[in-house]
Design a protein around this motif. Sequence first.
Motif, PDB file in Angstrom:
ATOM      1  N   VAL A   1       0.840  -1.203   0.000  1.00 49.95           N
ATOM      2  CA  VAL A   1       0.000   0.000   0.000  1.00 49.95           C
ATOM      3  C   VAL A   1       0.872   1.248   0.000  1.00 49.95           C
ATOM      4  CG1 VAL A   1      -1.664   1.335   1.342  1.00 49.95           C
ATOM      5  CG2 VAL A   1      -1.974  -1.125   1.092  1.00 49.95           C
ATOM      6  N   TYR A   2       1.875   1.290   0.877  1.00 53.57           N
ATOM      7  CA  TYR A   2       2.761   2.460   0.930  1.00 53.57           C
ATOM      8  C   TYR A   2       3.483   2.657  -0.404  1.00 53.57           C
ATOM      9  CZ  TYR A   2       2.314   3.396   5.945  1.00 53.57           C
ATOM     10  OH  TYR A   2       1.843   3.753   7.183  1.00 53.57           O
ATOM     11  N   GLN A   3       4.005   1.579  -0.958  1.00 51.49           N
ATOM     12  CA  GLN A   3       4.756   1.708  -2.213  1.00 51.49           C
ATOM     13  C   GLN A   3       3.852   2.149  -3.358  1.00 51.49           C
ATOM     14  OE1 GLN A   3       6.601  -2.137  -2.596  1.00 51.49           O
ATOM     15  NE2 GLN A   3       8.194  -1.694  -1.085  1.00 51.49           N
ATOM     16  N   ALA A   4       2.625   1.610  -3.407  1.00 52.09           N
ATOM     17  CA  ALA A   4       1.698   2.024  -4.472  1.00 52.09           C
ATOM     18  C   ALA A   4       1.353   3.504  -4.345  1.00 52.09           C
ATOM     19  CB  ALA A   4       0.432   1.174  -4.407  1.00 52.09           C
TER      20      ALA A   4
ATOM     21  N   ALA B   1       5.274  14.664   2.676  1.00 55.20           N
ATOM     22  CA  ALA B   1       6.355  14.161   3.526  1.00 55.20           C
ATOM     23  C   ALA B   1       5.835  13.141   4.521  1.00 55.20           C
ATOM     24  CB  ALA B   1       7.017  15.334   4.255  1.00 55.20           C
ATOM     25  N   LYS B   2       4.573  13.306   4.957  1.00 54.46           N
ATOM     26  CA  LYS B   2       4.043  12.380   5.965  1.00 54.46           C
ATOM     27  C   LYS B   2       3.997  10.952   5.442  1.00 54.46           C
ATOM     28  CE  LYS B   2       0.079  14.607   6.383  1.00 54.46           C
ATOM     29  NZ  LYS B   2       0.095  15.597   5.292  1.00 54.46           N
ATOM     30  N   MET B   3       3.773  10.770   4.115  1.00 53.28           N
ATOM     31  CA  MET B   3       3.724   9.412   3.570  1.00 53.28           C
ATOM     32  C   MET B   3       5.096   8.756   3.627  1.00 53.28           C
ATOM     33  SD  MET B   3       0.751   8.377   2.847  1.00 53.28           S
ATOM     34  CE  MET B   3       1.307   6.870   2.078  1.00 53.28           C
ATOM     35  N   TRP B   4       6.147   9.516   3.253  1.00 55.46           N
ATOM     36  CA  TRP B   4       7.501   8.962   3.330  1.00 55.46           C
ATOM     37  C   TRP B   4       7.870   8.613   4.771  1.00 55.46           C
ATOM     38  CZ3 TRP B   4       9.925   7.698  -1.064  1.00 55.46           C
ATOM     39  CH2 TRP B   4       9.567   8.352  -2.249  1.00 55.46           C
ATOM     40  N   LEU B   5       7.547   9.514   5.700  1.00 52.61           N
ATOM     41  CA  LEU B   5       7.905   9.279   7.101  1.00 52.61           C
ATOM     42  C   LEU B   5       7.120   8.109   7.688  1.00 52.61           C
ATOM     43  CD1 LEU B   5       8.082  13.009   8.288  1.00 52.61           C
ATOM     44  CD2 LEU B   5       9.983  11.473   7.790  1.00 52.61           C
ATOM     45  N   LEU B   6       5.835   8.010   7.348  1.00 50.80           N
ATOM     46  CA  LEU B   6       5.048   6.878   7.851  1.00 50.80           C
ATOM     47  C   LEU B   6       5.576   5.562   7.302  1.00 50.80           C
ATOM     48  CD1 LEU B   6       1.431   8.354   7.612  1.00 50.80           C
ATOM     49  CD2 LEU B   6       2.633   7.707   9.698  1.00 50.80           C
ATOM     50  N   TYR B   7       5.987   5.564   6.029  1.00 50.83           N
ATOM     51  CA  TYR B   7       6.546   4.341   5.446  1.00 50.83           C
ATOM     52  C   TYR B   7       7.850   3.958   6.147  1.00 50.83           C
ATOM     53  CZ  TYR B   7       8.447   1.140   1.939  1.00 50.83           C
ATOM     54  OH  TYR B   7       8.978   0.049   1.302  1.00 50.83           O
ATOM     55  N   ALA B   8       8.702   4.952   6.387  1.00 47.35           N
ATOM     56  CA  ALA B   8       9.967   4.666   7.070  1.00 47.35           C
ATOM     57  C   ALA B   8       9.724   4.162   8.494  1.00 47.35           C
ATOM     58  CB  ALA B   8      10.830   5.923   7.087  1.00 47.35           C
ATOM     59  N   GLN B   9       8.792   4.780   9.201  1.00 42.30           N
ATOM     60  CA  GLN B   9       8.495   4.322  10.559  1.00 42.30           C
ATOM     61  C   GLN B   9       7.912   2.910  10.558  1.00 42.30           C
ATOM     62  OE1 GLN B   9       5.901   7.410  11.884  1.00 42.30           O
ATOM     63  NE2 GLN B   9       7.534   8.952  11.990  1.00 42.30           N
ATOM     64  N   PHE B  10       7.118   2.590   9.531  1.00 45.97           N
ATOM     65  CA  PHE B  10       6.597   1.221   9.430  1.00 45.97           C
ATOM     66  C   PHE B  10       7.734   0.223   9.252  1.00 45.97           C
ATOM     67  CE2 PHE B  10       5.728  -1.973   6.100  1.00 45.97           C
ATOM     68  CZ  PHE B  10       4.945  -2.839   6.838  1.00 45.97           C
ATOM     69  N   GLU B  11       8.680   0.548   8.366  1.00 47.06           N
ATOM     70  CA  GLU B  11       9.793  -0.377   8.141  1.00 47.06           C
ATOM     71  C   GLU B  11      10.641  -0.536   9.405  1.00 47.06           C
ATOM     72  OE1 GLU B  11      10.023  -2.269   5.811  1.00 47.06           O
ATOM     73  OE2 GLU B  11       8.997  -1.435   4.079  1.00 47.06           O
ATOM     74  N   ILE B  12      10.756   0.517  10.181  1.00 46.46           N
ATOM     75  CA  ILE B  12      11.507   0.402  11.440  1.00 46.46           C
ATOM     76  C   ILE B  12      10.764  -0.508  12.410  1.00 46.46           C
ATOM     77  CG2 ILE B  12      12.253   1.709  13.469  1.00 46.46           C
ATOM     78  CD1 ILE B  12      12.845   4.027  11.517  1.00 46.46           C
TER      79      ILE B  12
ATOM     80  N   GLN C   1       9.018  -2.919  11.564  1.00 41.77           N
ATOM     81  CA  GLN C   1       9.250  -4.270  11.067  1.00 41.77           C
ATOM     82  C   GLN C   1      10.716  -4.677  11.189  1.00 41.77           C
ATOM     83  OE1 GLN C   1       6.575  -6.104  10.108  1.00 41.77           O
ATOM     84  NE2 GLN C   1       5.402  -4.293  10.703  1.00 41.77           N
ATOM     85  N   LYS C   2      11.523  -3.808  11.846  1.00 37.95           N
ATOM     86  CA  LYS C   2      12.955  -4.062  12.069  1.00 37.95           C
ATOM     87  C   LYS C   2      13.700  -4.200  10.745  1.00 37.95           C
ATOM     88  CE  LYS C   2      12.064  -6.284  16.501  1.00 37.95           C
ATOM     89  NZ  LYS C   2      12.209  -7.490  17.336  1.00 37.95           N
ATOM     90  N   ASN C   3      13.311  -3.373   9.816  1.00 32.54           N
ATOM     91  CA  ASN C   3      13.942  -3.383   8.498  1.00 32.54           C
ATOM     92  C   ASN C   3      14.543  -2.000   8.257  1.00 32.54           C
ATOM     93  OD1 ASN C   3      14.691  -3.925   5.883  1.00 32.54           O
ATOM     94  ND2 ASN C   3      12.739  -4.871   5.317  1.00 32.54           N
ATOM     95  N   LEU C   4      15.652  -1.720   8.950  1.00 30.98           N
ATOM     96  CA  LEU C   4      16.269  -0.392   8.907  1.00 30.98           C
ATOM     97  C   LEU C   4      16.782  -0.015   7.523  1.00 30.98           C
ATOM     98  CD1 LEU C   4      17.059   2.099  10.498  1.00 30.98           C
ATOM     99  CD2 LEU C   4      19.177   0.945  11.156  1.00 30.98           C
ATOM    100  N   PRO C   5      17.420  -0.919   6.773  1.00 34.76           N
ATOM    101  CA  PRO C   5      17.898  -0.517   5.436  1.00 34.76           C
ATOM    102  C   PRO C   5      16.782   0.005   4.530  1.00 34.76           C
ATOM    103  CG  PRO C   5      18.904  -2.591   6.086  1.00 34.76           C
ATOM    104  CD  PRO C   5      17.876  -2.284   7.117  1.00 34.76           C
ATOM    105  N   LEU C   6      15.622  -0.669   4.552  1.00 33.32           N
ATOM    106  CA  LEU C   6      14.523  -0.185   3.709  1.00 33.32           C
ATOM    107  C   LEU C   6      14.028   1.183   4.154  1.00 33.32           C
ATOM    108  CD1 LEU C   6      12.209  -3.240   2.905  1.00 33.32           C
ATOM    109  CD2 LEU C   6      13.484  -1.814   1.317  1.00 33.32           C
ATOM    110  N   ALA C   7      14.008   1.423   5.479  1.00 30.85           N
ATOM    111  CA  ALA C   7      13.587   2.728   5.977  1.00 30.85           C
ATOM    112  C   ALA C   7      14.538   3.817   5.510  1.00 30.85           C
ATOM    113  CB  ALA C   7      13.506   2.705   7.499  1.00 30.85           C
ATOM    114  N   ARG C   8      15.854   3.531   5.619  1.00 30.71           N
ATOM    115  CA  ARG C   8      16.840   4.534   5.162  1.00 30.71           C
ATOM    116  C   ARG C   8      16.748   4.744   3.660  1.00 30.71           C
ATOM    117  NH1 ARG C   8      21.663   2.363   9.055  1.00 30.71           N
ATOM    118  NH2 ARG C   8      21.427   3.905  10.730  1.00 30.71           N
ATOM    119  N   ARG C   9      16.519   3.650   2.944  1.00 27.35           N
ATOM    120  CA  ARG C   9      16.421   3.780   1.489  1.00 27.35           C
ATOM    121  C   ARG C   9      15.216   4.653   1.112  1.00 27.35           C
ATOM    122  NH1 ARG C   9      15.533  -1.659  -1.529  1.00 27.35           N
ATOM    123  NH2 ARG C   9      17.413  -2.157  -0.322  1.00 27.35           N
ATOM    124  N   ALA C  10      14.084   4.455   1.801  1.00 33.40           N
ATOM    125  CA  ALA C  10      12.887   5.248   1.503  1.00 33.40           C
ATOM    126  C   ALA C  10      13.125   6.725   1.773  1.00 33.40           C
ATOM    127  CB  ALA C  10      11.708   4.733   2.330  1.00 33.40           C
ATOM    128  N   LEU C  11      13.725   7.034   2.938  1.00 31.87           N
ATOM    129  CA  LEU C  11      13.966   8.437   3.258  1.00 31.87           C
ATOM    130  C   LEU C  11      15.016   9.045   2.335  1.00 31.87           C
ATOM    131  CD1 LEU C  11      13.829   8.263   7.142  1.00 31.87           C
ATOM    132  CD2 LEU C  11      12.176   9.317   5.626  1.00 31.87           C
TER     133      LEU C  11
END
Length: 680
Positions: A389-392, A405-416, A418-428
């Motif tokens: 959903v976030y990616q779409a 900006a809220k969509m990018w930040l919410l996506y990054a916080q979701f990945e965090i 999920q303990k997926n820090l690389p994806l969060a950094r990549r999104a931001l």
Amino acid sequence: QVKNKAPAEVQITAEQLLREAKERELELLPPPPQQKITDVEELNDYKLRKRKTFEDNIRKNRTVISNWIKYAQWEESLKEIQRARSIYERALDVDYRNVTLWLKYAEMEMKNRQVNHARNIWDRAITTLPRVNQFWYKYTYMEEMLGNVAGSRQVFERWMEWQPEEQAWHSYINFELRYKEVDRARSIYERYILFSAPAVLVLVHPDVKNWIKYARFEEKHSYFAHARKVYERAVEFFGEEHMDEHLYVAFAKFEENQKEFERVRVIYKYALDRIPKQDAQNLFKNYTIFEKKFGDRRGIEDIIVSKRRFQYEEEVKANPHNYDAWFDYLRLVESDTDADTVREVYERAIANVPPIQEKRHWKRYIYLWINYALYEELEAKASERTRQVYQACLELLPHKKFTFAKMWLLYAQFEIRQKNLPLARRALGTSIGKCPKNKLFKGYIELELQLREFDRCRKLYEKFLEFAPENCTSWIKFAELETILGDIDRARAIYELAIGQPRLDMPEVLWKSYIDFEIEQEEYEKTRNLYRRLLQRTQHVKVWISFAQFELSAGREERLPRCRQVYEEANKAMRSCDEKEERVMLLESWRSFEDEFGTHATKERIDKLMPEKIKKRRKLQAEDGSDAGWEEYYDYIFPEDTANQPNLKLLAMAKLWKKQQQESEAAAMDPDKDIDESQT
């Protein structure tokens, strides 16, 4: 010729003329003289004349049926039944379609108890005009009154072969019920429905009231199984293409009377799932009443939810871009529906993309995606679907024109989460590369601060300041980070770079932060230099007051002379200032300082420097340049300025002279007061 044209002395109105005519009965014709017949010859002569008159009238206009009827009725009054019958037959030869003629003819025969003749006339009438229901009604009624039930039934059977209107069938059924022939009435109902079935099938929307009447007939006579069978046959007959809410309401009420509550509930739900909502208002109402009477709280809530769902469906159909209606609809669906249905509604909602690529049109729409993602994560516990959903959503946004900006930040916080820090950094990182915004930088920096990745924070601050060098808050936060990390020189260098920028959004905040930083480091000399550098750029009164308060709090030995010196410099600098209120503010601050720490001499000196407040008038002008009157305002006259302005000296001398003149005039008017004062 009228010689005297003057109005008469007594005037007569039209109303008086009419009233007088009525009173005198001028328009009434006298009744004809009564003729007394004394013998047979005179009677025959009278009959001859009367018949001749009737025949003449008929000869003149044969189509006027009223003449025939009057002729026949006259013959009937003379008991000449055969002659009257002959006249009716002649009239039928003229116009056999006249219903009144047949009715008068049959009534004459019934009046004179000529039953067979009357039957003959009714048979001829229904054969000639079978679509005239009045003939059939009269014929069956006559037979029933004569007690000829079989004959009346036979007439009804002949009538039913013509498939008449509904009332005719009901008359036949009521006839059988009057004689307790329930089975015959049931067979008539069966034939009634079957006869009308082909005609109904031709129609697009068949009427169901005949089926309901049939079922109620069975229910009334306590044949409940037959009634249920009739309702079931009706439901099967109409199918799903021509469903009518009245049939299901009647079926449900029948089952409710039989205490079959589960069957009632099934009927209502079956109908509500298949009948269009705009055609099921009565069904909703009756179902709600039923649940309130016999259902539990859950059933009542289901009804209310169904009704509200229908209302929201109508709203979103009328305007698919009414996102507030979608929010209400989704809130309702989420409260009491399975996940697949919720996802379907969310997909329908997000499919309504705003037609214009302007951010103000997308502000409500974007929350549909946010709520969808939060639902998948928190309610459905589907992390992979949440990521999709976030990616779409991020792929849909036109980042070259605007972003959220809220969509990018919410996506990054979701990945965090999920303990997926690389994806969060990549999104931001992608967000900063595609569409850099202050909020994105702040969110990314805050994330790295929470992770204690200070080197990454430094790099992000450098990128942030390259993107927005005028942002004073970013400079301050960067310097505060270095201060926390204990690198004072880097913090000071950052402040120096910041104040050296050609354009800043809040320079006063930046300078204050830099000064507070040096004060915290107890670098008082550097703080003084900062104040001097700031005063080279601005001569604002608040800067001078802050400088004086700093000197008051900085040192212990020379703090009072230094503070007083700053006030002296400020007063000299503010003499050329146009804003007299700022100079007054400075002097008041100086006076409060002297009141607390100064001597008697310094207090007197500052009192002499305080200005005099006077009221003045000035002329106003409107926008078009015309004269708009005068206004009063307050002005300040400083003693230091009066010494340098001779006009002000002259004004003061004029005021003193005026005061002396007023005192001398008062003394001249009251000499006793002067004597008393001299004696005292």
